[in-house]
Design a protein around this motif. Structure first.
Motif, PDB file in Angstrom:
ATOM      1  N   SER A  45      10.904   3.696  -9.386  1.00 30.31           N
ATOM      2  CA  SER A  45      12.016   2.870  -8.893  1.00 30.31           C
ATOM      3  C   SER A  45      11.948   1.457  -9.442  1.00 30.31           C
ATOM      4  O   SER A  45      12.957   0.781  -9.558  1.00 30.31           O
ATOM      5  CB  SER A  45      12.039   2.854  -7.358  1.00 30.31           C
ATOM      6  N   HIS A  46      10.726   0.985  -9.807  1.00 28.75           N
ATOM      7  CA  HIS A  46      10.624  -0.350 -10.401  1.00 28.75           C
ATOM      8  C   HIS A  46      10.818  -0.329 -11.899  1.00 28.75           C
ATOM      9  O   HIS A  46      10.752  -1.355 -12.559  1.00 28.75           O
ATOM     10  CB  HIS A  46       9.255  -0.967 -10.081  1.00 28.75           C
ATOM     11  N   GLY A  47      11.059   0.865 -12.427  1.00 24.73           N
ATOM     12  CA  GLY A  47      11.341   0.963 -13.855  1.00 24.73           C
ATOM     13  C   GLY A  47      10.110   0.898 -14.729  1.00 24.73           C
ATOM     14  O   GLY A  47      10.201   0.644 -15.926  1.00 24.73           O
ATOM     15  N   LYS A 101       0.850  -1.194   0.000  1.00 30.70           N
ATOM     16  CA  LYS A 101       0.000   0.000   0.000  1.00 30.70           C
ATOM     17  C   LYS A 101       0.879   1.235   0.000  1.00 30.70           C
ATOM     18  O   LYS A 101       1.961   1.244   0.578  1.00 30.70           O
ATOM     19  CB  LYS A 101      -0.873   0.013   1.250  1.00 30.70           C
ATOM     20  N   VAL A 102       0.386   2.282  -0.632  1.00 33.49           N
ATOM     21  CA  VAL A 102       1.118   3.554  -0.613  1.00 33.49           C
ATOM     22  C   VAL A 102       0.244   4.617   0.034  1.00 33.49           C
ATOM     23  O   VAL A 102      -0.973   4.491   0.070  1.00 33.49           O
ATOM     24  CB  VAL A 102       1.517   4.002  -2.044  1.00 33.49           C
ATOM     25  N   GLU A 103       0.887   5.661   0.560  1.00 35.53           N
ATOM     26  CA  GLU A 103       0.148   6.683   1.295  1.00 35.53           C
ATOM     27  C   GLU A 103      -0.503   7.703   0.386  1.00 35.53           C
ATOM     28  O   GLU A 103      -1.576   8.193   0.677  1.00 35.53           O
ATOM     29  CB  GLU A 103       1.101   7.422   2.273  1.00 35.53           C
ATOM     30  N   ASP A 104       0.206   8.070  -0.686  1.00 30.21           N
ATOM     31  CA  ASP A 104      -0.338   9.114  -1.555  1.00 30.21           C
ATOM     32  C   ASP A 104       0.208   8.973  -2.968  1.00 30.21           C
ATOM     33  O   ASP A 104       0.997   8.084  -3.261  1.00 30.21           O
ATOM     34  CB  ASP A 104      -0.001  10.503  -0.997  1.00 30.21           C
ATOM     35  N   VAL A 105      -0.209   9.894  -3.817  1.00 30.78           N
ATOM     36  CA  VAL A 105       0.140   9.799  -5.241  1.00 30.78           C
ATOM     37  C   VAL A 105       1.638   9.891  -5.463  1.00 30.78           C
ATOM     38  O   VAL A 105       2.200   9.147  -6.271  1.00 30.78           O
ATOM     39  CB  VAL A 105      -0.582  10.900  -6.047  1.00 30.78           C
ATOM     40  N   SER A 106       2.319  10.802  -4.731  1.00 31.09           N
ATOM     41  CA  SER A 106       3.763  10.944  -4.988  1.00 31.09           C
ATOM     42  C   SER A 106       4.515   9.676  -4.642  1.00 31.09           C
ATOM     43  O   SER A 106       5.463   9.300  -5.327  1.00 31.09           O
ATOM     44  CB  SER A 106       4.344  12.153  -4.246  1.00 31.09           C
ATOM     45  N   GLU A 107       4.055   8.976  -3.588  1.00 29.59           N
ATOM     46  CA  GLU A 107       4.730   7.717  -3.258  1.00 29.59           C
ATOM     47  C   GLU A 107       4.481   6.695  -4.363  1.00 29.59           C
ATOM     48  O   GLU A 107       5.373   5.914  -4.720  1.00 29.59           O
ATOM     49  CB  GLU A 107       4.224   7.177  -1.926  1.00 29.59           C
ATOM     50  N   LEU A 108       3.260   6.688  -4.913  1.00 28.89           N
ATOM     51  CA  LEU A 108       2.938   5.779  -6.012  1.00 28.89           C
ATOM     52  C   LEU A 108       3.850   6.029  -7.197  1.00 28.89           C
ATOM     53  O   LEU A 108       4.437   5.105  -7.766  1.00 28.89           O
ATOM     54  CB  LEU A 108       1.467   5.961  -6.416  1.00 28.89           C
ATOM     55  N   VAL A 109       3.974   7.296  -7.547  1.00 25.58           N
ATOM     56  CA  VAL A 109       4.827   7.641  -8.689  1.00 25.58           C
ATOM     57  C   VAL A 109       6.266   7.228  -8.411  1.00 25.58           C
ATOM     58  O   VAL A 109       6.957   6.673  -9.273  1.00 25.58           O
ATOM     59  CB  VAL A 109       4.740   9.160  -8.983  1.00 25.58           C
ATOM     60  N   GLY A 110       6.729   7.492  -7.165  1.00 28.31           N
ATOM     61  CA  GLY A 110       8.085   7.103  -6.778  1.00 28.31           C
ATOM     62  C   GLY A 110       8.316   5.615  -6.959  1.00 28.31           C
ATOM     63  O   GLY A 110       9.331   5.178  -7.505  1.00 28.31           O
ATOM     64  N   LYS A 111       7.343   4.802  -6.514  1.00 31.40           N
ATOM     65  CA  LYS A 111       7.499   3.350  -6.620  1.00 31.40           C
ATOM     66  C   LYS A 111       7.505   2.895  -8.070  1.00 31.40           C
ATOM     67  O   LYS A 111       8.281   2.020  -8.456  1.00 31.40           O
ATOM     68  CB  LYS A 111       6.354   2.648  -5.879  1.00 31.40           C
ATOM     69  N   LEU A 112       6.623   3.477  -8.870  1.00 34.50           N
ATOM     70  CA  LEU A 112       6.583   3.106 -10.279  1.00 34.50           C
ATOM     71  C   LEU A 112       7.914   3.415 -10.944  1.00 34.50           C
ATOM     72  O   LEU A 112       8.422   2.630 -11.746  1.00 34.50           O
ATOM     73  CB  LEU A 112       5.444   3.852 -10.995  1.00 34.50           C
TER      74      LEU A 112
END
Lengths: 254, 464
Positions: free
Chosen positions: A250-252, A237-248
């Motif tokens: 970092s996973h390339g 789970k992610v907290e917010d949109v910026s974390e989602l974008v960050g994860k996407l």
């Protein structure tokens, strides 16, 4: 012309049973597990019986290849309305390596022996999902094929076949004799009634072997291993949109 | 020999009185479900200190949910000391598939859900004994023991959601009741949580409780103690089940079918269910599920088992032949494999769901002598007429427990009464009506001993 119909019925692990892989990974557990007629073959039998009820077909012959228990599958076909059955007996463990090509050779030989002009099979078996037997049989016999049939109509010497394809429905016309493979929406198979099951006990099941038919059923492929599909990984789970974008990132993915 | 007219009068009178009974029951249902007529007892209110304490016990904030009907998990680690000083009321809840309002709060009781207690602890294929937590879903238990060739001694349509703790607490019957008998027979041990928080471990079958306290807790719907673990003896699977669905034209034919089936099958009859045409038509129109037979006033589903499918089929055929001797040709559909067996059951098992979609449902789970049952359905249909959308009957033919379900559109007050499903909330008044006073006094004494503060599932079963 009155059609003589051959229907292929495969004995498979019942659709409702939870399949388990053998610990030695050579296959799935079949001992003591409930088996039944392949659902698509059940639909094929139903279609053949309906042709008979409409007086378009004169005789329906059911075939099954495999160990002794295949006769139970054939009894179901007979209870649904098939006239006769042929059991091509192949004992275990040889039956475990039986491939669509071997089955197709058997069907084409029997088709000639029984002088049939229509073969109906299920589009595929629910255990191996090969989806090859119908097509191979047609090729060996040099007959036209109507595969994934969701509706068939006899028009004199031809058959109109509506096929289920990716884009929708395709309508073709084939000249008989022909091979049809049944898809899910072709019909809804009937239940056997108690009187019909009793009548089926009196119907004939001929037993033959591949040797009787002069057919070589040795396999062309070898099963190396059978394994469970990988277990689905948990998501995060992610907290917010910026974390989602960050994860996407970092996973390339982006 | 009674005259024709006096027989009619007798039927009319008994029908009228039965009807009066049911009209009374509907009024009662409306009364009880109108919470304004009930008084909330002197229980504590949940405050922030309580919540903090729960969170500490549960170890996670997310497990304490603050909204209506939400749940606080984990009974096993609760320490009763907390309850000594306060008087917070609790409603234990499993799968919440009950039909009598027994598993939901009436006012603001804390709902205690066992859903997270879903661990299968052990299964021993030698003895067939399964040990698991009370929150295990019945279907999962079935699937687990099935791998070893066993089955659970209870089965119901709600198997995908109901939990074994709830099954035991309500002493549920189910579709295989006529074969297996009551679930309590198969319980070799339970672990329960008492109202003061102490754990009473009666799991091991080597300790003989005299009297058998386990049997007190089973069936008392969480009012004496909360079940946390269960040890059940499972039975070896027979090799084959087969079922036949028969179309019947008259009530006489159904009764004959039952008698013949009993004679032919004996103890190998695992289930016999009946449903009427309105029920089956509703399943078709609301859920699109077809019945394999053409329309008949009634349908009977007979299921049998043995080690050999041919034996099953032969026996089913004998039943058909005997029935046809008296009634002429009977339409039938038989299952020849597992998938067909499930499909034959499917219409019967979806009746409840179809009814829900038809409107508000009054369910009467009645233990009426078999001959009277469908008379009642017909009478209700005639009497209630256009105010209902469907009046139908179905149920377990051999137990004598059948369901008279009435679906009504545009009803403001909810209400459902359920029988084989326990007493719960809505049948408390009927309990008083049907049991003698001394019984009630004794039951209350036992309740007071187990739960002196009356915090376990209050307002249910015994009102006081």
């Amino acid at each position: 012309m009155a059609l003589r119909v051959l229907v292929g019925c495969k004995r498979v692990i019942d659709y409702a049973v939870k399949v388990r892989v053998k610990p030695d990974k050579t296959g799935v557990v079949t001992d003591g597990v409930k088996h039944s007629i392949n659902p698509f073959d059940e639909i094929a039998i139903e279609e053949a019986v309906r042709l008979k009820e409409k007086k378009i077909a004169s005789e329906v012959v059911a075939i099954s290849c495999g160990p002794k228990q295949c006769q139970e599958t054939l009894r179901t076909a007979l209870a649904m309305g098939a006239d006769r059955a042929i059991h091509v007996e192949i004992p275990e463990p040889q039956s475990n390596t039986l491939e669509p090509l071997g089955v197709a050779k058997i069907f084409s030989k029997l088709a000639k022996e029984e002088d049939v002009n229509l073969i109906i099979v299920g589009k595929q078996a629910i255990d191996d999902d090969c989806n090859q037997t119908g097509q191979l049989t047609a090729a060996l016999l040099d007959w036209p094929q109507g595969t994934f049939a969701s509706e068939i109509t006899v028009e004199g010497e031809h058959m109109k076949v509506i096929r289920e394809i990716d884009g929708g429905l395709e309508t073709i016309k084939v000249k008989m004799p022909a091979v049809i493979s049944a898809d899910l929406r072709l019909n809804e198979p009937r239940y056997a009634t108690l009187p019909n099951i009793m009548k089926a006990k009196k119907k004939k099941i001929d037993v033959k072997t591949p040797a009787d038919l002069g057919i070589d059923i040795s396999p062309r492929t070898e099963i190396l291993s059978v394994e469970d599909p990988p277990v689905r990984q948990a998501g995060s789970k992610v907290e917010d949109v910026s974390e989602l974008v960050g994860k996407l990132k970092s996973h390339g993915f982006i | 020999m009674p005259s024709y007219s006096s027989t009619l009068t007798y039927l009319a009178t008994s029908a009228r009185s039965s009807l009066r009974y049911y009209k009374h029951a509907i009024t009662q249902a409306r009364t009880y479900c109108n919470a304004n007529s009930m008084v909330r007892k002197e229980y504590s209110y949940v405050n922030q200190d309580d919540k903090n304490h729960f969170i500490k016990i549960l170890q996670q904030t997310s497990r304490l949910l603050d909204h209506k009907h939400d749940v606080a998990h984990y009974v096993t680690d609760w320490h009763g000391r907390y309850h000594d000083t306060s008087r917070l009321a609790i409603v234990p809840q499993g799968g919440n598939t009950g039909l009598v309002g027994g598993s939901i709060p009436v006012f603001d009781e804390i709902t205690l859900s066992t859903s997270l207690m879903d661990e299968i602890i052990d299964f021993d294929p030698q003895s067939g004994i399964l040990i698991c937590q009370a929150g295990c879903i019945l279907k999962n238990l079935h699937d687990h023991v099935n791998m070893y060739g066993f089955s659970m001694p209870i089965d119901l349509a709600a198997r995908g959601s109901c939990q074994i703790g709830g099954n035991l607490a309500t002493n549920a019957g189910g579709i295989h009741f006529i074969r297996y008998g009551p679930l309590r027979k198969y319980v070799t041990g339970i672990e329960v949580i008492l109202s003061n928080g102490d754990v009473l471990d009666m799991l091991s079958s080597t300790f003989n409780h005299i009297p058998d306290i386990k049997q007190l807790v089973i069936g008392t719907e969480g009012t004496l103690a909360i079940i946390s673990k269960v040890a059940i003896r499972c039975l070896e699977n027979p090799k084959c089940y087969n079922a036949a669905l028969l179309g019947c034209e008259s009530y006489d034919q159904i009764t004959s079918a039952l008698i013949i089936a009993r004679n032919v099958l004996g103890h190998t009859m695992s289930a016999i269910e009946v449903m009427d045409l309105p029920a089956v038509s509703l399943v078709k129109s609301k859920l699109g599920l077809n019945c394999p037979l053409s329309p008949h006033p009634f349908y009977v589903l007979i299921e049998t088992y043995s080690s050999d499918e041919n034996q099953n089929i032969d026996k089913l055929y004998d039943i058909l032949s005997l029935l046809e001797n008296n009634f002429g040709e009977v339409e039938s559909a038989v299952s020849l494999n597992q998938t067909q067996l499930s499909q034959l059951w499917t219409v019967r098992e979806h009746i409840t769901e179809a009814l829900k979609q038809d409107g508000h449902v009054y369910k009467f789970d009645v233990s009426v002598p078999i001959p009277k049952y469908f008379d009642l359905v017909g009478i209700m249909r005639n009497q209630l007429g256009s105010s209902t959308s469907t009046v139908c009957g179905f149920g377990h033919l051999a137990d004598g427990n059948k369901f008279l379900d009435i679906a009504i559109k545009d009803v403001k007050n909810g209400g459902s009464i359920s029988a084989e499903h326990g007493i719960g909330f809505n049948k408390t008044n009927l309990m008083y009506a049907s049991k003698a006073t001394q019984n009630i006094i004794t039951m209350k004494a036992i309740k007071d001993y187990f739960d002196p503060k009356g915090i376990l599932n209050p307002y249910k079963i015994l009102q006081g």
